[in-house]
Design a protein around this motif. Structure first.
Motif, PDB file in Angstrom:
ATOM      1  N   PHE A 162      10.134   3.785  -5.163  1.00  0.00           N
ATOM      2  CA  PHE A 162      10.216   5.202  -5.480  1.00  0.00           C
ATOM      3  C   PHE A 162       9.266   6.007  -4.624  1.00  0.00           C
ATOM      4  O   PHE A 162       8.272   5.510  -4.110  1.00  0.00           O
ATOM      5  N   ALA A 163       9.635   7.281  -4.461  1.00  0.00           N
ATOM      6  CA  ALA A 163       8.790   8.239  -3.746  1.00  0.00           C
ATOM      7  C   ALA A 163       8.132   9.142  -4.778  1.00  0.00           C
ATOM      8  O   ALA A 163       8.713   9.450  -5.816  1.00  0.00           O
ATOM      9  N   ASP A 164       6.913   9.582  -4.471  1.00  0.00           N
ATOM     10  CA  ASP A 164       6.121  10.383  -5.404  1.00  0.00           C
ATOM     11  C   ASP A 164       5.569  11.599  -4.660  1.00  0.00           C
ATOM     12  O   ASP A 164       5.140  11.492  -3.510  1.00  0.00           O
TER      13      ASP A 164
ATOM     14  N   THR B 238       0.845  -1.192   0.000  1.00  0.00           N
ATOM     15  CA  THR B 238       0.000   0.000   0.000  1.00  0.00           C
ATOM     16  C   THR B 238       0.882   1.244   0.000  1.00  0.00           C
ATOM     17  O   THR B 238       2.027   1.199   0.461  1.00  0.00           O
ATOM     18  N   ASP B 239       0.374   2.348  -0.516  1.00  0.00           N
ATOM     19  CA  ASP B 239       1.145   3.592  -0.471  1.00  0.00           C
ATOM     20  C   ASP B 239       1.426   3.957   0.980  1.00  0.00           C
ATOM     21  O   ASP B 239       0.591   3.747   1.865  1.00  0.00           O
TER      22      ASP B 239
ATOM     23  N   PHE C  45       5.761   6.947  -0.446  1.00  0.00           N
ATOM     24  CA  PHE C  45       6.452   5.779  -0.988  1.00  0.00           C
ATOM     25  C   PHE C  45       5.379   4.939  -1.666  1.00  0.00           C
ATOM     26  O   PHE C  45       4.434   4.480  -1.026  1.00  0.00           O
ATOM     27  N   LYS C  46       5.487   4.777  -2.979  1.00  0.00           N
ATOM     28  CA  LYS C  46       4.435   4.129  -3.762  1.00  0.00           C
ATOM     29  C   LYS C  46       4.578   2.608  -3.758  1.00  0.00           C
ATOM     30  O   LYS C  46       5.677   2.072  -3.771  1.00  0.00           O
TER      31      LYS C  46
ATOM     32  N   THR D 195      -0.292  -4.078  -7.792  1.00  0.00           N
ATOM     33  CA  THR D 195       0.054  -3.720  -6.419  1.00  0.00           C
ATOM     34  C   THR D 195       1.350  -4.387  -6.006  1.00  0.00           C
ATOM     35  O   THR D 195       1.530  -5.580  -6.186  1.00  0.00           O
ATOM     36  N   GLY D 196       2.264  -3.601  -5.445  1.00  0.00           N
ATOM     37  CA  GLY D 196       3.537  -4.116  -4.966  1.00  0.00           C
ATOM     38  C   GLY D 196       4.616  -4.217  -6.011  1.00  0.00           C
ATOM     39  O   GLY D 196       5.782  -4.411  -5.673  1.00  0.00           O
ATOM     40  N   ALA D 197       4.284  -4.075  -7.288  1.00  0.00           N
ATOM     41  CA  ALA D 197       5.275  -4.237  -8.344  1.00  0.00           C
ATOM     42  C   ALA D 197       6.282  -3.087  -8.387  1.00  0.00           C
ATOM     43  O   ALA D 197       7.335  -3.211  -8.984  1.00  0.00           O
TER      44      ALA D 197
END
Length: 191
Positions: free
Chosen positions: A100-102, A53-54, A170-171, A179-181
């Motif tokens: 990665f962060a968004d 999850t984000d 954090f995505k 999800t989770g990829a």
């Protein structure tokens, strides 16, 4: 076919070489191998997990990533409750982290650092991307490291994202993936 029954086979001289068979021969050893045979620990313990999850991060501060879904865990050494890998034995481990962060908006992510923290102490490996001169919407470094661990030492995945909006995330995935990829934390024993 002949059979020889002995308790010990050794070379003619101390510290000499014992040769069984010749080039091209097939040598079969029946039964259970005794002591002295080389063994390998490479890959004897391995794990991979992801954040499903984000996760909102504290801006410009290292935050532990919630890695809560196992992909594989050969020895049950990944703790999803505490988001950490616990070394089952003393050895050298190859550990990696990606993600990665968004910011949610273009031109707001200035930098992202990934760190591997040992025993909730210091960062023992770190990787970063810094785009402060030309910020983007999202970014994430890849981190790989070889780390010596004692039995019961643990490793955690941490992220530090600097976002002009002050609210980096954090995505768990990219817009094109499941999800989770978009993230993974894993490793294996190498020695």
């Amino acid at each position: 076919m002949s059979e020889i029954k002995v308790d010990t086979i050794g070379p003619r001289v101390d510290s000499g070489t014992l040769t069984i068979g010749a080039a091209g021969d097939t040598v079969n050893i029946a039964g259970t191998a005794g002591t002295g045979f080389p063994t390998s620990v490479f890959g004897s313990s391995y794990f991979a997990a992801f954040n499903n999850t984000d996760q909102t991060l504290t801006n410009a501060t290292y935050t532990k990533i919630t890695v809560n879904t196992e992909i594989v865990d050969s020895g049950g050494n990944f703790d999803t409750s505490n988001n950490r890998f616990i070394a089952p034995a003393t050895g050298v481990y190859f550990i990696y982290a990606r993600g990665f962060a968004d910011s949610g908006t273009n031109t707001e992510i200035n930098s992202v650092l990934f760190g591997l923290k040992k025993n909730n102490g210091t960062i023992v490996a770190e990787s970063s991307v810094n785009m402060a001169a030309n910020p983007g919407r999202n970014m994430g470094p890849a981190l790989q490291s070889t780390i010596s661990l004692s039995a019961s030492d643990y490793i955690e995945f941490w992220c530090n994202a600097n976002d002009a909006s002050g609210s980096p995330v954090f995505k768990n995935n990219t817009i094109f993936s499941a999800t989770g990829a978009g993230n993974e934390f894993g490793g294996w024993r190498v020695a």
